[in-house]
Design a protein around this motif. Sequence first.
Motif, PDB file in Angstrom:
ATOM      1  N   ARG A 178      14.625   2.749  34.049  1.00 51.51           N
ATOM      2  CA  ARG A 178      14.044   3.195  35.359  1.00 51.51           C
ATOM      3  C   ARG A 178      12.990   3.513  35.600  1.00 51.51           C
ATOM      4  NH1 ARG A 178      17.154   9.122  35.709  1.00 51.51           N
ATOM      5  NH2 ARG A 178      16.432   9.049  37.637  1.00 51.51           N
TER       6      ARG A 178
ATOM      7  N   ARG B  83      30.512  -1.901  28.866  1.00 51.95           N
ATOM      8  CA  ARG B  83      30.392  -1.232  30.044  1.00 51.95           C
ATOM      9  C   ARG B  83      29.168  -1.661  30.764  1.00 51.95           C
ATOM     10  NH1 ARG B  83      33.747   4.077  29.518  1.00 51.95           N
ATOM     11  NH2 ARG B  83      35.254   3.156  28.145  1.00 51.95           N
ATOM     12  N   LEU B  84      29.124  -1.469  31.902  1.00 48.23           N
ATOM     13  CA  LEU B  84      27.692  -1.395  32.759  1.00 48.23           C
ATOM     14  C   LEU B  84      27.119  -0.093  32.340  1.00 48.23           C
ATOM     15  CD1 LEU B  84      26.013  -3.069  34.867  1.00 48.23           C
ATOM     16  CD2 LEU B  84      27.246  -1.439  36.561  1.00 48.23           C
TER      17      LEU B  84
ATOM     18  N   GLY C 167      30.958 -12.175  41.489  1.00 48.04           N
ATOM     19  CA  GLY C 167      29.850 -12.638  41.852  1.00 48.04           C
ATOM     20  C   GLY C 167      28.975 -11.947  42.762  1.00 48.04           C
ATOM     21  N   GLN C 168      29.215 -10.570  42.771  1.00 46.07           N
ATOM     22  CA  GLN C 168      28.413  -9.448  43.745  1.00 46.07           C
ATOM     23  C   GLN C 168      28.227  -8.280  42.634  1.00 46.07           C
ATOM     24  OE1 GLN C 168      29.836  -8.583  47.597  1.00 46.07           O
ATOM     25  NE2 GLN C 168      30.688 -10.785  48.003  1.00 46.07           N
ATOM     26  N   GLY C 169      27.273  -7.445  43.160  1.00 47.22           N
ATOM     27  CA  GLY C 169      27.041  -6.136  42.502  1.00 47.22           C
ATOM     28  C   GLY C 169      27.948  -5.144  42.891  1.00 47.22           C
ATOM     29  N   PRO C 170      27.909  -4.006  42.258  1.00 53.40           N
ATOM     30  CA  PRO C 170      28.838  -3.055  42.534  1.00 53.40           C
ATOM     31  C   PRO C 170      28.450  -2.412  43.917  1.00 53.40           C
ATOM     32  CG  PRO C 170      28.178  -2.767  40.307  1.00 53.40           C
ATOM     33  CD  PRO C 170      27.306  -3.880  40.791  1.00 53.40           C
TER      34      PRO C 170
ATOM     35  N   TYR D 233      33.114   2.597  42.813  1.00 58.08           N
ATOM     36  CA  TYR D 233      32.440   1.512  43.202  1.00 58.08           C
ATOM     37  C   TYR D 233      33.488   0.241  43.123  1.00 58.08           C
ATOM     38  CZ  TYR D 233      27.508   3.013  42.924  1.00 58.08           C
ATOM     39  OH  TYR D 233      26.342   3.927  42.916  1.00 58.08           O
TER      40      TYR D 233
ATOM     41  N   PHE E 274      23.047  -1.850  44.412  1.00 58.89           N
ATOM     42  CA  PHE E 274      22.808  -2.823  43.280  1.00 58.89           C
ATOM     43  C   PHE E 274      22.816  -4.326  44.158  1.00 58.89           C
ATOM     44  CE2 PHE E 274      24.051  -0.907  39.556  1.00 58.89           C
ATOM     45  CZ  PHE E 274      24.819   0.209  39.848  1.00 58.89           C
ATOM     46  N   GLY E 275      21.889  -5.230  43.296  1.00 54.30           N
ATOM     47  CA  GLY E 275      21.638  -6.419  43.582  1.00 54.30           C
ATOM     48  C   GLY E 275      22.815  -7.122  43.106  1.00 54.30           C
ATOM     49  N   THR E 276      23.044  -8.577  43.345  1.00 52.56           N
ATOM     50  CA  THR E 276      24.058  -9.203  42.911  1.00 52.56           C
ATOM     51  C   THR E 276      24.149  -9.777  41.552  1.00 52.56           C
ATOM     52  OG1 THR E 276      22.805 -11.225  43.671  1.00 52.56           O
ATOM     53  CG2 THR E 276      24.310 -10.372  45.379  1.00 52.56           C
TER      54      THR E 276
ATOM     55  N   GLN F   5      31.491   9.019  46.852  1.00 54.46           N
ATOM     56  CA  GLN F   5      30.861   9.597  45.784  1.00 54.46           C
ATOM     57  C   GLN F   5      31.380  11.345  46.097  1.00 54.46           C
ATOM     58  OE1 GLN F   5      26.461   9.460  46.185  1.00 54.46           O
ATOM     59  NE2 GLN F   5      26.293  11.379  45.067  1.00 54.46           N
TER      60      GLN F   5
ATOM     61  N   TYR G 294      21.597  -6.092  36.243  1.00 53.12           N
ATOM     62  CA  TYR G 294      21.793  -5.893  37.684  1.00 53.12           C
ATOM     63  C   TYR G 294      20.449  -4.884  38.028  1.00 53.12           C
ATOM     64  CZ  TYR G 294      26.585  -7.214  37.779  1.00 53.12           C
ATOM     65  OH  TYR G 294      27.690  -8.067  37.651  1.00 53.12           O
TER      66      TYR G 294
ATOM     67  N   PHE H  86      29.206   4.330  33.323  1.00 55.31           N
ATOM     68  CA  PHE H  86      30.507   3.623  33.734  1.00 55.31           C
ATOM     69  C   PHE H  86      31.526   3.691  33.036  1.00 55.31           C
ATOM     70  CE2 PHE H  86      28.915   2.046  38.078  1.00 55.31           C
ATOM     71  CZ  PHE H  86      27.652   2.116  38.022  1.00 55.31           C
TER      72      PHE H  86
ATOM     73  N   LYS I  14      23.104   7.101  46.829  1.00 53.67           N
ATOM     74  CA  LYS I  14      24.193   6.143  46.069  1.00 53.67           C
ATOM     75  C   LYS I  14      22.971   5.091  45.562  1.00 53.67           C
ATOM     76  CE  LYS I  14      25.103   3.409  50.170  1.00 53.67           C
ATOM     77  NZ  LYS I  14      25.096   4.565  51.194  1.00 53.67           N
ATOM     78  N   LEU I  15      23.523   4.402  44.421  1.00 59.65           N
ATOM     79  CA  LEU I  15      22.575   3.307  43.911  1.00 59.65           C
ATOM     80  C   LEU I  15      23.152   2.140  44.680  1.00 59.65           C
ATOM     81  CD1 LEU I  15      22.650   3.522  40.036  1.00 59.65           C
ATOM     82  CD2 LEU I  15      20.847   3.933  41.491  1.00 59.65           C
TER      83      LEU I  15
ATOM     84  N   TYR J 181      20.320  -2.117  35.437  1.00 56.77           N
ATOM     85  CA  TYR J 181      21.592  -1.894  34.517  1.00 56.77           C
ATOM     86  C   TYR J 181      21.911  -3.064  34.031  1.00 56.77           C
ATOM     87  CZ  TYR J 181      22.493   2.851  36.163  1.00 56.77           C
ATOM     88  OH  TYR J 181      22.705   4.213  36.385  1.00 56.77           O
TER      89      TYR J 181
ATOM     90  N   LEU K 293      22.870   1.778  31.787  1.00 55.01           N
ATOM     91  CA  LEU K 293      21.294   1.883  32.097  1.00 55.01           C
ATOM     92  C   LEU K 293      20.364   1.313  31.136  1.00 55.01           C
ATOM     93  CD1 LEU K 293      19.081   3.066  34.315  1.00 55.01           C
ATOM     94  CD2 LEU K 293      19.162   5.050  33.035  1.00 55.01           C
TER      95      LEU K 293
ATOM     96  N   PHE L 197      16.106   0.698  39.216  1.00 54.72           N
ATOM     97  CA  PHE L 197      16.646   0.879  37.904  1.00 54.72           C
ATOM     98  C   PHE L 197      16.932  -0.373  37.402  1.00 54.72           C
ATOM     99  CE2 PHE L 197      17.716   5.567  38.303  1.00 54.72           C
ATOM    100  CZ  PHE L 197      17.763   5.502  39.580  1.00 54.72           C
TER     101      PHE L 197
ATOM    102  N   LEU M 221      29.185   1.115  46.460  1.00 58.23           N
ATOM    103  CA  LEU M 221      29.838   2.464  46.285  1.00 58.23           C
ATOM    104  C   LEU M 221      30.781   2.514  47.367  1.00 58.23           C
ATOM    105  CD1 LEU M 221      29.634   5.215  45.240  1.00 58.23           C
ATOM    106  CD2 LEU M 221      28.122   5.737  47.236  1.00 58.23           C
TER     107      LEU M 221
END
Lengths: 110, 114
Positions: A49, A43-44, B40-43, B35, A100-102, B48, A86, B105, A97-98, A36, A46, A34, B45
Amino acid sequence: AQRVTQPEKLLSVFKGAPVELKCNYSYSGSPELFWYVQYSRQRLQLLLRHISRESIKGFTADLNKGETSFHLKKPFAQEEDSAMYYCALSRAYNTDKLIFGTGTRLQVFP
Amino acid sequence: EAEVAQSPRYKITEKSQAVAFWCDPISGHATLYWYRQILGQGPELLVQFQDESVVDDSQLPKDRFSAERLKGVDSTLKIQPAELGDSAMYLCASSRTDHNEKLFFGSGTQLSVL
């Protein structure tokens, strides 16, 4: 373990230039990928995908299992594309779960 | 368009204090996620839920964090006691099912621990 790598923290381009935001992943199984996006003060959400195989706001992304990549591309960047992007992964066919990258911040200058 | 609601928007607390965050998902969304996003980072989890049941809390620091979704609708995330390293954005998200459906989100709660 699954991992998503976005090597660029910041990508700056001029309006009309092509854009490619890189995303590489590590996962031995069958992933779902995905993208995002988070626009300023929003907001974050989508963007797209890989299973949809669609183009959203001119962006496309192709899953390359051989290179384990899912790069986001747009041929002509617009100023309104400036945002935080992201890449995220989850295991296909799984209640997972998803991851995520940085993130990569895209700046499009006029 | 329906949105995920979160409160408070900002929270400043001192270390060792207790804090709580609230999330109201989109009506009809069975799956709810918390999350944490460090600057500086991604979310990442934390927990859930599928309805009122926890599906994944493997990354939740259970010695100080707790989460509940008693009636399978809104949810609360609590930290007690807060530590300096807990400073982050806490995001809530919801989806219709738990099978990689689109996540919606909330705006998040920005926590600062002094």
